[in-house]
Enzyme design. Structure first.
Site, PDB file in Angstrom:
ATOM      1  N   ASN A 210      -9.235-141.826 -20.383  1.00 19.46           N
ATOM      2  CA  ASN A 210      -9.780-140.591 -20.957  1.00 19.46           C
ATOM      3  C   ASN A 210      -9.385-139.405 -20.086  1.00 19.46           C
ATOM      4  O   ASN A 210      -8.688-139.561 -19.086  1.00 19.46           O
ATOM      5  CB  ASN A 210     -11.303-140.696 -21.112  1.00 19.46           C
ATOM      6  CG  ASN A 210     -11.983-140.920 -19.787  1.00 19.46           C
ATOM      7  OD1 ASN A 210     -11.951-140.069 -18.905  1.00 19.46           O
ATOM      8  ND2 ASN A 210     -12.581-142.108 -19.615  1.00 19.46           N
ATOM      9  N   ASP A 279     -15.996-147.162 -22.571  1.00 17.48           N
ATOM     10  CA  ASP A 279     -17.011-148.042 -23.165  1.00 17.48           C
ATOM     11  C   ASP A 279     -16.411-149.381 -23.567  1.00 17.48           C
ATOM     12  O   ASP A 279     -17.111-150.384 -23.641  1.00 17.48           O
ATOM     13  CB  ASP A 279     -17.632-147.358 -24.394  1.00 17.48           C
ATOM     14  CG  ASP A 279     -18.531-146.198 -23.974  1.00 17.48           C
ATOM     15  OD1 ASP A 279     -19.260-146.366 -22.986  1.00 17.48           O
ATOM     16  OD2 ASP A 279     -18.466-145.131 -24.620  1.00 17.48           O
ATOM     17  N   LYS A 289       5.165-156.245 -20.229  1.00 20.49           N
ATOM     18  CA  LYS A 289       5.137-155.036 -21.055  1.00 20.49           C
ATOM     19  C   LYS A 289       5.274-155.412 -22.537  1.00 20.49           C
ATOM     20  O   LYS A 289       6.181-156.170 -22.909  1.00 20.49           O
ATOM     21  CB  LYS A 289       6.296-154.125 -20.638  1.00 20.49           C
ATOM     22  CG  LYS A 289       6.304-152.805 -21.346  1.00 20.49           C
ATOM     23  CD  LYS A 289       7.472-151.941 -20.890  1.00 20.49           C
ATOM     24  CE  LYS A 289       7.578-150.728 -21.787  1.00 20.49           C
ATOM     25  NZ  LYS A 289       8.850-150.042 -21.632  1.00 20.49           N
ATOM     26  N   PRO A 305     -19.455-153.127 -19.311  1.00 23.29           N
ATOM     27  CA  PRO A 305     -20.852-153.010 -18.873  1.00 23.29           C
ATOM     28  C   PRO A 305     -21.260-151.541 -18.812  1.00 23.29           C
ATOM     29  O   PRO A 305     -20.428-150.685 -18.514  1.00 23.29           O
ATOM     30  CB  PRO A 305     -20.838-153.622 -17.469  1.00 23.29           C
ATOM     31  CG  PRO A 305     -19.419-153.584 -17.019  1.00 23.29           C
ATOM     32  CD  PRO A 305     -18.575-153.647 -18.262  1.00 23.29           C
ATOM     33  N   ASP A 306     -22.521-151.242 -19.118  1.00 17.38           N
ATOM     34  CA  ASP A 306     -23.027-149.875 -18.980  1.00 17.38           C
ATOM     35  C   ASP A 306     -23.659-149.763 -17.591  1.00 17.38           C
ATOM     36  O   ASP A 306     -24.767-150.255 -17.345  1.00 17.38           O
ATOM     37  CB  ASP A 306     -24.059-149.558 -20.069  1.00 17.38           C
ATOM     38  CG  ASP A 306     -24.391-148.074 -20.093  1.00 17.38           C
ATOM     39  OD1 ASP A 306     -24.622-147.503 -19.000  1.00 17.38           O
ATOM     40  OD2 ASP A 306     -24.398-147.473 -21.178  1.00 17.38           O
ATOM     41  N   ILE A 307     -22.928-149.127 -16.685  1.00 22.47           N
ATOM     42  CA  ILE A 307     -23.335-149.096 -15.260  1.00 22.47           C
ATOM     43  C   ILE A 307     -24.655-148.349 -15.086  1.00 22.47           C
ATOM     44  O   ILE A 307     -25.579-148.809 -14.414  1.00 22.47           O
ATOM     45  CB  ILE A 307     -22.227-148.430 -14.411  1.00 22.47           C
ATOM     46  CG1 ILE A 307     -20.892-149.142 -14.655  1.00 22.47           C
ATOM     47  CG2 ILE A 307     -22.583-148.445 -12.937  1.00 22.47           C
ATOM     48  CD1 ILE A 307     -19.670-148.385 -14.150  1.00 22.47           C
ATOM     49  N   PHE A 323     -24.973-138.304 -17.017  1.00 20.92           N
ATOM     50  CA  PHE A 323     -24.339-137.207 -17.738  1.00 20.92           C
ATOM     51  C   PHE A 323     -24.183-137.656 -19.178  1.00 20.92           C
ATOM     52  O   PHE A 323     -24.149-138.853 -19.462  1.00 20.92           O
ATOM     53  CB  PHE A 323     -22.962-136.878 -17.146  1.00 20.92           C
ATOM     54  CG  PHE A 323     -23.008-135.847 -16.050  1.00 20.92           C
ATOM     55  CD1 PHE A 323     -23.676-136.108 -14.869  1.00 20.92           C
ATOM     56  CD2 PHE A 323     -22.381-134.614 -16.203  1.00 20.92           C
ATOM     57  CE1 PHE A 323     -23.720-135.164 -13.850  1.00 20.92           C
ATOM     58  CE2 PHE A 323     -22.415-133.657 -15.198  1.00 20.92           C
ATOM     59  CZ  PHE A 323     -23.091-133.928 -14.021  1.00 20.92           C
ATOM     60  N   LYS A 337     -29.688-140.683 -25.275  1.00 20.23           N
ATOM     61  CA  LYS A 337     -29.105-141.467 -24.165  1.00 20.23           C
ATOM     62  C   LYS A 337     -30.090-141.560 -23.007  1.00 20.23           C
ATOM     63  O   LYS A 337     -30.241-142.609 -22.376  1.00 20.23           O
ATOM     64  CB  LYS A 337     -27.810-140.809 -23.659  1.00 20.23           C
ATOM     65  CG  LYS A 337     -26.588-141.268 -24.412  1.00 20.23           C
ATOM     66  CD  LYS A 337     -25.306-140.647 -23.909  1.00 20.23           C
ATOM     67  CE  LYS A 337     -24.192-140.976 -24.911  1.00 20.23           C
ATOM     68  NZ  LYS A 337     -23.037-140.151 -24.820  1.00 20.23           N
ATOM     69  N   LYS A 341     -31.233-145.283 -22.090  1.00 17.76           N
ATOM     70  CA  LYS A 341     -30.766-145.824 -20.811  1.00 17.76           C
ATOM     71  C   LYS A 341     -31.878-145.799 -19.761  1.00 17.76           C
ATOM     72  O   LYS A 341     -31.736-146.376 -18.687  1.00 17.76           O
ATOM     73  CB  LYS A 341     -29.551-145.041 -20.299  1.00 17.76           C
ATOM     74  CG  LYS A 341     -28.328-145.139 -21.230  1.00 17.76           C
ATOM     75  CD  LYS A 341     -27.056-144.681 -20.552  1.00 17.76           C
ATOM     76  CE  LYS A 341     -25.925-144.557 -21.574  1.00 17.76           C
ATOM     77  NZ  LYS A 341     -24.610-144.879 -21.019  1.00 17.76           N
TER      78      LYS A 341
HETATM   79  O1  PMT Z   1     -14.139-135.099 -14.678  1.00 16.25           O
HETATM   80  P1  PMT Z   1     -14.050-133.739 -15.337  1.00 16.25           P
HETATM   81  O2  PMT Z   1     -12.692-133.461 -15.915  1.00 16.25           O
HETATM   82  O3  PMT Z   1     -14.525-132.654 -14.411  1.00 16.25           O
HETATM   83  O4  PMT Z   1     -15.039-133.742 -16.578  1.00 16.25           O
HETATM   84  C1  PMT Z   1     -16.408-133.838 -16.379  1.00 16.25           C
HETATM   85  C2  PMT Z   1     -17.074-134.758 -17.411  1.00 16.25           C
HETATM   86  C3  PMT Z   1     -16.975-134.147 -18.793  1.00 16.25           C
HETATM   87  C4  PMT Z   1     -16.401-136.140 -17.392  1.00 16.25           C
HETATM   88  C5  PMT Z   1     -18.582-134.918 -16.962  1.00 16.25           C
HETATM   89  O5  PMT Z   1     -19.205-133.667 -16.956  1.00 16.25           O
HETATM   90  C6  PMT Z   1     -19.324-135.879 -17.869  1.00 16.25           C
HETATM   91  O6  PMT Z   1     -19.833-135.537 -18.919  1.00 16.25           O
HETATM   92  N1  PMT Z   1     -19.427-137.160 -17.442  1.00 16.25           N
HETATM   93  C7  PMT Z   1     -19.974-138.267 -18.287  1.00 16.25           C
HETATM   94  C8  PMT Z   1     -18.916-138.698 -19.262  1.00 16.25           C
HETATM   95  C9  PMT Z   1     -19.382-139.828 -20.147  1.00 16.25           C
HETATM   96  O7  PMT Z   1     -18.768-140.851 -20.137  1.00 16.25           O
HETATM   97  O8  PMT Z   1     -20.458-139.600 -20.814  1.00 16.25           O
HETATM   98  P2  PMT Z   1     -21.129-140.660 -21.851  1.00 16.25           P
HETATM   99  O9  PMT Z   1     -21.987-139.805 -22.698  1.00 16.25           O
HETATM  100  O10 PMT Z   1     -20.095-141.478 -22.516  1.00 16.25           O
HETATM  101  O11 PMT Z   1     -21.977-141.600 -20.910  1.00 16.25           O
HETATM  102  C10 PMT Z   1     -23.341-141.369 -20.605  1.00 16.25           C
HETATM  103  C11 PMT Z   1     -23.641-141.738 -19.168  1.00 16.25           C
HETATM  104  O12 PMT Z   1     -23.522-143.152 -18.991  1.00 16.25           O
HETATM  105  C12 PMT Z   1     -22.738-141.111 -18.137  1.00 16.25           C
HETATM  106  O13 PMT Z   1     -23.518-140.792 -17.009  1.00 16.25           O
HETATM  107  C13 PMT Z   1     -21.742-142.221 -17.793  1.00 16.25           C
HETATM  108  O14 PMT Z   1     -21.279-142.119 -16.439  1.00 16.25           O
HETATM  109  C14 PMT Z   1     -22.609-143.462 -17.976  1.00 16.25           C
HETATM  110  N2  PMT Z   1     -21.859-144.655 -18.410  1.00 16.25           N
HETATM  111  C15 PMT Z   1     -21.258-144.662 -19.632  1.00 16.25           C
HETATM  112  C16 PMT Z   1     -20.610-145.807 -20.057  1.00 16.25           C
HETATM  113  C17 PMT Z   1     -20.594-146.939 -19.225  1.00 16.25           C
HETATM  114  N3  PMT Z   1     -19.985-148.049 -19.603  1.00 16.25           N
HETATM  115  N4  PMT Z   1     -21.184-146.898 -18.020  1.00 16.25           N
HETATM  116  C18 PMT Z   1     -21.818-145.769 -17.596  1.00 16.25           C
HETATM  117  O15 PMT Z   1     -22.351-145.736 -16.482  1.00 16.25           O
END
Ligand code: PMT
Length: 404
Positions: A210, A279, A289, A305-307, A323, A337, A341
């Site tokens: 991403n 995800d 390849k 896994p969702d950390i 975030f 969320k 979570k």
């Molecule tokens: O890195 P930059 O270019 O500066 O951009 C910043 C950002 C947009 C990446 C940042 O501000 C941000 O939003 N980070 C979270 C991105 C994200 O994956 O969001 P989410 O809505 O998909 O996930 C929700 C939360 O679960 C996040 O805290 C994520 O770290 C956590 N997560 C998600 C999936 C997963 N498998 N494990 C996780 O821990």
């Protein structure tokens, strides 16, 4: 007790007319309780003699990189490790150019290159030299490397011209050093963070990834560090410079990130998940390849896994901050969320627009917690990170009953 009591400061002096003020600064730092050692460049010695500083500080002044006698007393790496911070005052245009380009051509630039402690520079030069695009480019570079810039001041210059380039007065530099070195409210608190995106391999040369640059996470790690926290950052692949005084563990995939987090989470009091974790990952990784033999290719993806959710579900979880990156209904999806979570606080941002979110240097956030919300306007990620760190500190103190 003075805020500089027991603090160790390495005072670097470069060759400028304001070098005489560095002697006053040395006395002021000592009177405030700091232990100071002085390093002078060869051109600084054309303005003030090392004997002046030696007499004031009561220790030999370091001037040479390859002097066996000086190296025997304290070699340059030990000197860089001895101090709590390096303050270079005055920092000339030439010295700034040297550190911007990673030179180790004399003792002071070598110390800066070898240091893992904060470094502050107090620039002093003619106004035209300061305004020169080459100097401004160097300033931009060293700021990105994490150097603190204290000054310059504007006003009359020794050369008779007027403008920016005067070194800040010793009492102002003393105040800056005191503010900078005062124990932060998160002193001794361990903070674990994730940042950047993960890369999920498809074959040896391709991955599912991403747009996360790591800028938001790295800026927040620095802001938490500046509040005194001991920060460990588990980072996906990014092209940012590692920030000073932060323990970095680099990983590639979501599974690696999860393992790195779970191995460290017991020791932390605050967990902040800024990483854009994929995800899903390819169900299998091709050993070679993949060749383009057909018009379409189907990739089977399986859940990662969702950390964040796993950390929040621990029996004795740290204070957790997540975030939420959303393209629509930002606040509603973020709140969903936060609840699902089970995290203490979530920072929601709009992504997929021209300003803010992924890759951009700027961002805005809506913070949500049980029974409360606050919006932080669009601004540089470094500023935003500082504001967010203060909100995290406040919620952490309130919810965990930690004394301010
Ligand atoms: O890195 P930059 O270019 O500066 O951009 C910043 C950002 C947009 C990446 C940042 O501000 C941000 O939003 N980070 C979270 C991105 C994200 O994956 O969001 P989410 O809505 O998909 O996930 C929700 C939360 O679960 C996040 O805290 C994520 O770290 C956590 N997560 C998600 C999936 C997963 N498998 N494990 C996780 O821990």
């Amino acid at each position: 007790m003075s805020q500089l009591e027991n603090k160790k400061i390495l005072l670097g002096v470069c060759g400028g007319i304001s070098a005489y003020k560095s002697a006053v600064l040395l006395r002021a730092l000592q009177q405030a309780g700091a232990e100071v050692r002085v390093v002078m460049t060869s051109s600084a010695q054309a303005f003030v003699t090392p004997l002046t500083f030696q007499a004031l500080c009561g220790h030999p002044v370091y001037t040479e990189l390859l002097d066996p006698e000086q190296e025997a007393a304290m070699d340059h790496i030990s000197l860089a490790r001895w101090a709590d911070m390096i303050l270079v005052a005055p920092a000339t245009a030439n010295f700034i150019a040297r550190v911007a380009n990673g030179h180790a051509s004399d003792l002071l630039s070598t110390l800066c290159l070898a240091a893992t402690i904060p470094i502050a520079l107090a620039p002093a030069m003619n106004q035209a030299m300061w305004n020169n695009p080459a100097t401004q480019r160097n300033i931009d570079t060293i700021t990105r490397y994490g150097y603190r810039l204290w000054g310059p001041d504007e006003g009359d210059q020794a050369c008779g011209e007027t403008g920016p380039g005067r070194m800040l007065e010793p009492e102002t530099l003393l105040r800056r050093a005191s503010d900078f070195l005062k124990p932060g409210p998160l002193r001794g608190v361990s903070v674990l963070m994730t940042a950047g995106g993960t890369q999920e391999p498809i074959d040896p040369v391709r991955f599912v990834g991403n747009r996360s640059s790591g800028k938001m996470g790295y800026a927040l790690a620095e802001a938490m560090r500046d509040l005194g926290a001991e920060v460990t950052l588990v980072s996906g692949p990014v092209s940012l410079n590692p920030p000073s005084a932060i323990d970095i563990c680099t990983v590639q995939t979501a599974n690696e990130m999860r393992d790195a987090v779970m191995a460290r989470v017991e020791e932390c009091s605050i967990f902040i998940a800024v990483a854009a974790v994929a995800d899903y990952r390819p169900a299998s990784v091709a050993a070679e390849k993949i060749k383009k033999r057909s018009d379409s290719l189907n990739l089977e993806l399986v859940r990662n896994p969702d950390i964040l959710a796993e950390v929040a579900a621990l029996a004795d979880p740290p204070f957790t901050v997540g975030f939420a990156a959303e393209t629509e209904q930002v606040e509603a999806f973020a709140e969903e969320k936060r609840r699902s979570k089970g995290v203490d606080m979530i920072a929601a941002n709009q992504v997929g627009t021209s300003e803010g979110g992924f890759e951009s240097d700027r961002n805005s956030l809506t913070l949500l917690w049980e029974g409360g919300r606050e919006s932080l306007a669009m601004m540089e990620k470094s500023h935003l990170a500082r504001q967010l760190s203060e909100r995290i500190l406040k919620r952490y103190q309130l919810e965990r009953g930690v004394d301010e």
